[in-house]
Design a protein around this motif. Structure first.
Motif, PDB file in Angstrom:
ATOM      1  N   ILE A 123     -32.111  -5.942  -4.367  1.00  0.00           N
ATOM      2  CA  ILE A 123     -32.634  -6.885  -4.186  1.00  0.00           C
ATOM      3  C   ILE A 123     -31.001  -7.730  -4.603  1.00  0.00           C
ATOM      4  O   ILE A 123     -30.507  -7.661  -5.880  1.00  0.00           O
ATOM      5  CB  ILE A 123     -33.508  -7.867  -4.883  1.00  0.00           C
ATOM      6  N   ASP A 124     -30.523  -8.660  -3.818  1.00  0.00           N
ATOM      7  CA  ASP A 124     -29.474  -9.413  -4.178  1.00  0.00           C
ATOM      8  C   ASP A 124     -29.922 -10.422  -4.799  1.00  0.00           C
ATOM      9  O   ASP A 124     -30.609 -11.371  -4.540  1.00  0.00           O
ATOM     10  CB  ASP A 124     -28.589  -9.916  -2.729  1.00  0.00           C
ATOM     11  N   ALA A 125     -29.388 -10.685  -6.080  1.00  0.00           N
ATOM     12  CA  ALA A 125     -29.875 -11.503  -7.166  1.00  0.00           C
ATOM     13  C   ALA A 125     -28.859 -12.394  -7.783  1.00  0.00           C
ATOM     14  O   ALA A 125     -27.549 -11.905  -7.493  1.00  0.00           O
ATOM     15  CB  ALA A 125     -30.675 -10.889  -8.140  1.00  0.00           C
ATOM     16  N   ASN A 126     -28.767 -13.403  -8.677  1.00  0.00           N
ATOM     17  CA  ASN A 126     -28.094 -14.132  -9.487  1.00  0.00           C
ATOM     18  C   ASN A 126     -28.475 -14.069 -10.858  1.00  0.00           C
ATOM     19  O   ASN A 126     -29.407 -13.926 -11.327  1.00  0.00           O
ATOM     20  CB  ASN A 126     -27.823 -15.533  -8.973  1.00  0.00           C
ATOM     21  N   ILE A 127     -27.451 -14.284 -11.702  1.00  0.00           N
ATOM     22  CA  ILE A 127     -27.698 -14.333 -13.286  1.00  0.00           C
ATOM     23  C   ILE A 127     -26.813 -15.315 -13.882  1.00  0.00           C
ATOM     24  O   ILE A 127     -25.655 -15.587 -13.381  1.00  0.00           O
ATOM     25  CB  ILE A 127     -27.384 -12.996 -13.993  1.00  0.00           C
ATOM     26  N   PHE A 128     -27.296 -15.941 -15.016  1.00  0.00           N
ATOM     27  CA  PHE A 128     -26.403 -16.959 -15.543  1.00  0.00           C
ATOM     28  C   PHE A 128     -27.096 -17.028 -16.873  1.00  0.00           C
ATOM     29  O   PHE A 128     -28.302 -16.715 -17.362  1.00  0.00           O
ATOM     30  CB  PHE A 128     -26.268 -18.243 -15.022  1.00  0.00           C
ATOM     31  N   THR A 129     -26.528 -17.614 -18.062  1.00  0.00           N
ATOM     32  CA  THR A 129     -26.972 -17.953 -19.122  1.00  0.00           C
ATOM     33  C   THR A 129     -26.933 -19.606 -19.307  1.00  0.00           C
ATOM     34  O   THR A 129     -26.060 -20.328 -19.038  1.00  0.00           O
ATOM     35  CB  THR A 129     -26.270 -17.614 -20.387  1.00  0.00           C
ATOM     36  N   ALA A 130     -28.098 -20.036 -19.888  1.00  0.00           N
ATOM     37  CA  ALA A 130     -28.578 -21.533 -20.100  1.00  0.00           C
ATOM     38  C   ALA A 130     -28.761 -21.898 -21.799  1.00  0.00           C
ATOM     39  O   ALA A 130     -29.281 -20.923 -22.227  1.00  0.00           O
ATOM     40  CB  ALA A 130     -29.732 -21.847 -19.345  1.00  0.00           C
ATOM     41  N   SER A 131     -27.826 -22.526 -22.084  1.00  0.00           N
ATOM     42  CA  SER A 131     -27.877 -22.918 -23.431  1.00  0.00           C
ATOM     43  C   SER A 131     -28.012 -24.296 -23.805  1.00  0.00           C
ATOM     44  O   SER A 131     -27.389 -24.983 -23.303  1.00  0.00           O
ATOM     45  CB  SER A 131     -26.303 -22.514 -24.159  1.00  0.00           C
ATOM     46  N   SER A 132     -28.798 -24.608 -24.946  1.00  0.00           N
ATOM     47  CA  SER A 132     -29.220 -25.690 -25.333  1.00  0.00           C
ATOM     48  C   SER A 132     -29.049 -25.656 -26.825  1.00  0.00           C
ATOM     49  O   SER A 132     -28.906 -24.614 -27.525  1.00  0.00           O
ATOM     50  CB  SER A 132     -30.443 -26.353 -24.752  1.00  0.00           C
ATOM     51  N   ARG A 133     -29.514 -26.932 -27.489  1.00  0.00           N
ATOM     52  CA  ARG A 133     -29.390 -26.846 -29.000  1.00  0.00           C
ATOM     53  C   ARG A 133     -30.518 -25.960 -29.589  1.00  0.00           C
ATOM     54  O   ARG A 133     -31.879 -26.347 -29.090  1.00  0.00           O
ATOM     55  CB  ARG A 133     -29.429 -28.230 -29.443  1.00  0.00           C
TER      56      ARG A 133
END
Length: 215
Positions: A123-133
């Protein structure tokens, strides 16, 4: 001339794109998502970052399922899928890069990846990292628009246009998997494993809807 105009109007109407996927009732769609995924078990439907509310939300998401899965051997997995049987130039599923900033998160650049679909394909997919406090969440997601797996918003719109040119209004789904571990290098294999086992634990209809795997 009147007859010619009527003929032209009839031809134009006949060539209008038409929906090809039936509406799925919410209870039926929810049953497609297994409560056991490999070593993970369904725990709760709360605690996930959700798409921002707006006037079109009900139409954008004919079906929206959110689940958290726990495992004694593995980190918690958060799962969201949003499905609509029609995707056109106005109504299209949101991508996670919209909902996380709306929730106060800062994102790393999105990167494309390929993951195992669990049944002999990818599967063609995406990744990222989400950061908050106080919270860092690693995110894996893909979108399916008809037969396409667009990696960017522009690709998503192009997939709709291509389908429309074939006389089709495609269906669309967003599948999002996320977890909270220190690094993406640790998170990605776990999320990929969850995605593969998700397909293995779904029936043919569920695999076709979420991952485009022929039934």
């Amino acid at each position: 001339m009147g007859g010619a105009f009527c003929l032209a109007s009839g031809l134009a109407y006949a060539r209008l794109p038409q929906p090809v996927a039936p509406v799925i009732e919410k209870p039926a769609f929810e049953k497609l998502i297994p409560k056991t995924v490999g070593a993970w078990e369904f725990e709760t439907s709360s605690g996930l970052v959700l798409p921002p509310p707006d006037a079109l939300s009900d139409r954008l998401y004919d079906n929206l399922v959110t689940r958290t899965y726990s495992s004694e051997q593995n980190p918690l997995m958060m799962f969201l899928t949003a499905y609509s049987n029609t995707q056109d130039g106005v109504l299209q599923v949101h991508r996670p890069e919209i909902c996380y900033p709306a929730g106060g998160y800062e994102l790393t650049p999105t990167q494309a990846t390929k993951i195992d679909n669990g049944v002999g394909g990818t599967i063609d997919a995406n990744i990222f990292t989400a950061s908050s406090r106080g919270r860092t969440e690693h995110v894996l997601y893909w979108t399916r628009i008809g037969d396409y797996f667009p990696l960017a918003w522009s690709d998503q719109r192009l997939a709709v246009i291509r389908a429309n040119l074939r006389g089709v209004i495609p269906d669309g789904v967003l599948v999002r998997i996320s977890t909270i571990v220190p690094e993406m290098d640790e998170a990605l294999p776990l999320m990929s494993k969850f995605a593969a086992q998700l397909n293995q634990n779904m029936n043919a209809q569920g695999r076709a809807l979420l991952s485009g795997i022929p039934a």
